[in-house]
Design an enzyme around this catalytic site. Sequence first.
Site, short mmCIF file in Angstrom:
data_model
loop_
_atom_site.label_atom_id
_atom_site.label_comp_id
_atom_site.label_asym_id
_atom_site.label_seq_id
_atom_site.Cartn_x
_atom_site.Cartn_y
_atom_site.Cartn_z
N GLN A 164 -8.26 -7.04 19.71
CA GLN A 164 -7.01 -6.48 19.84
C GLN A 164 -6.80 -6.18 21.27
O GLN A 164 -7.58 -5.30 21.91
CB GLN A 164 -6.64 -5.25 19.03
CG GLN A 164 -5.55 -4.53 19.43
CD GLN A 164 -5.34 -3.30 18.36
OE1 GLN A 164 -5.40 -3.75 17.04
NE2 GLN A 164 -5.18 -2.22 18.96
N GLY A 165 -5.83 -6.90 22.08
CA GLY A 165 -5.60 -6.59 23.51
C GLY A 165 -4.59 -5.79 23.56
O GLY A 165 -3.23 -6.19 23.94
N TYR A 166 -4.64 -4.42 23.52
CA TYR A 166 -3.29 -3.30 23.47
C TYR A 166 -3.83 -2.63 25.02
O TYR A 166 -2.96 -2.70 25.83
CB TYR A 166 -3.45 -2.45 22.49
CG TYR A 166 -2.65 -3.11 21.18
CD1 TYR A 166 -2.33 -4.41 20.96
CD2 TYR A 166 -2.09 -2.21 20.14
CE1 TYR A 166 -1.67 -4.78 20.11
CE2 TYR A 166 -1.43 -2.39 19.20
CZ TYR A 166 -1.02 -3.99 19.18
OH TYR A 166 -0.35 -4.39 18.01
N GLU A 221 -3.15 -0.90 10.10
CA GLU A 221 -4.22 -0.33 10.44
C GLU A 221 -4.87 1.00 9.71
O GLU A 221 -5.86 1.35 9.31
CB GLU A 221 -4.24 -0.04 11.74
CG GLU A 221 -5.61 0.57 12.45
CD GLU A 221 -5.54 0.80 14.01
OE1 GLU A 221 -6.75 0.75 14.70
OE2 GLU A 221 -4.57 0.94 14.46
N GLU A 278 -3.67 14.28 21.19
CA GLU A 278 -2.38 14.76 21.87
C GLU A 278 -1.32 13.65 21.74
O GLU A 278 -0.04 14.33 21.54
CB GLU A 278 -2.73 14.66 23.33
CG GLU A 278 -3.72 15.94 23.71
CD GLU A 278 -5.13 15.41 23.70
OE1 GLU A 278 -6.12 16.21 23.90
OE2 GLU A 278 -5.37 14.28 23.23
#
Length: 398
Positions: free
Chosen positions: A132-134, A251, A380
Amino acid sequence: MEFGFGPRDEEFRAEARAWLGAHLTGVFAGAAGRGGPGSEHEGVAERRAWERELGRGGWIGLGWDSQAYGNRRATLTQQVVWAEEYARVRAPGRHGHIGENLLAPTLLAHGTREQQDEFLPPIARGEALWCQGYSEPGAGSDLAGLRTAAVRDGDVYRVTGQKIWTSLAHEADWCFVLARTEPGSTGHRGISFLLLPMDQPGRVEVRPIRQLTGTSEFNEVFFDGAVARAAHVVGGPGDGWRVAMSLLGFERGVSTLVQQIGFAQELGTVLREALAAGAVDDPVLRDRLVRQWAELRVMRWNALRTLGGSNGSGAGAPSVAKLLWGGWHQRLGELAMAVRGAAAAVGPGDWSEDAPYELDALQRLFLFTRADTIYGGSDEIQRNIIAERVLGLPREAR
């Protein structure tokens, strides 16, 4: 809500149990219990072969909305049954989770028929591994700040930029990448969701990141004009943010329950360690053990309520789930060390310059869980999502 198993579920359980008993033998039996968090480096070849074995049995893609790709189709309760049986026999840690549980449902929801027919069969056969290229160095939890760019060049896009914390990129065949395809765009706009092959020497470079556990599950990935076909843009150019957010919802679907089965096994290991060390005689530690058990039950009920579509679902449900399990798992790692006392600081082997320190399973658990409240969206950020999207509080000044 009531979440029981009916006769058809028990028939499915018997089938799953029989299949696992017949196939988890030989080299596969030797990989049992290997490949969990902090030990993804263990038994890589055997676990990749195990993925193909699962594919031949039709056990990959149980939760997909389609049964057209060689996969079995299972109800929600049957998917939980499979996860329980898989955990019961300590089958090898899965190698294909990202493709099966993240990309595949996204393609079924947003991809073209051509994309589905091209990419889903190899996933179902256990042959294609995805990453996953996030996240990027300047765009982690604040993903909308990403700067990786993809420029259209005829029938392809040429991708340039850097991704980080990319799980299993060093083993993956493909990567789904978020990149800016509209020059000058900012925020959520102008982002596209591209499918990119990793085998591009000179254009894709993967650098493993050594973690506290001594292993390298995470990686830096550098794209230098890497090629992705224009036909492999999911959802259309500029629609990547919507597709990416949809993927994050998958997910935290039924995989949350599957994750909790693993958590229960880890808690059982910590409890046995506490009994062996006599730590249960300490009222403070005993109270912490009981709290861990009770909180795990609450997480299960929350996940069932969310999956059941009652009031537990909604925009903030994934964020609530992440807050619950991230903090819980981190506290479990701390508890694993506390029940051992000073002995927790001693590794199972001798240390030397030529042979770095070794870790046992509980020590890896402790070190790996330090990141639980950061990766997958920091605590957060999850609290901001709940505050702004659920409670309607004013947005944080930026």
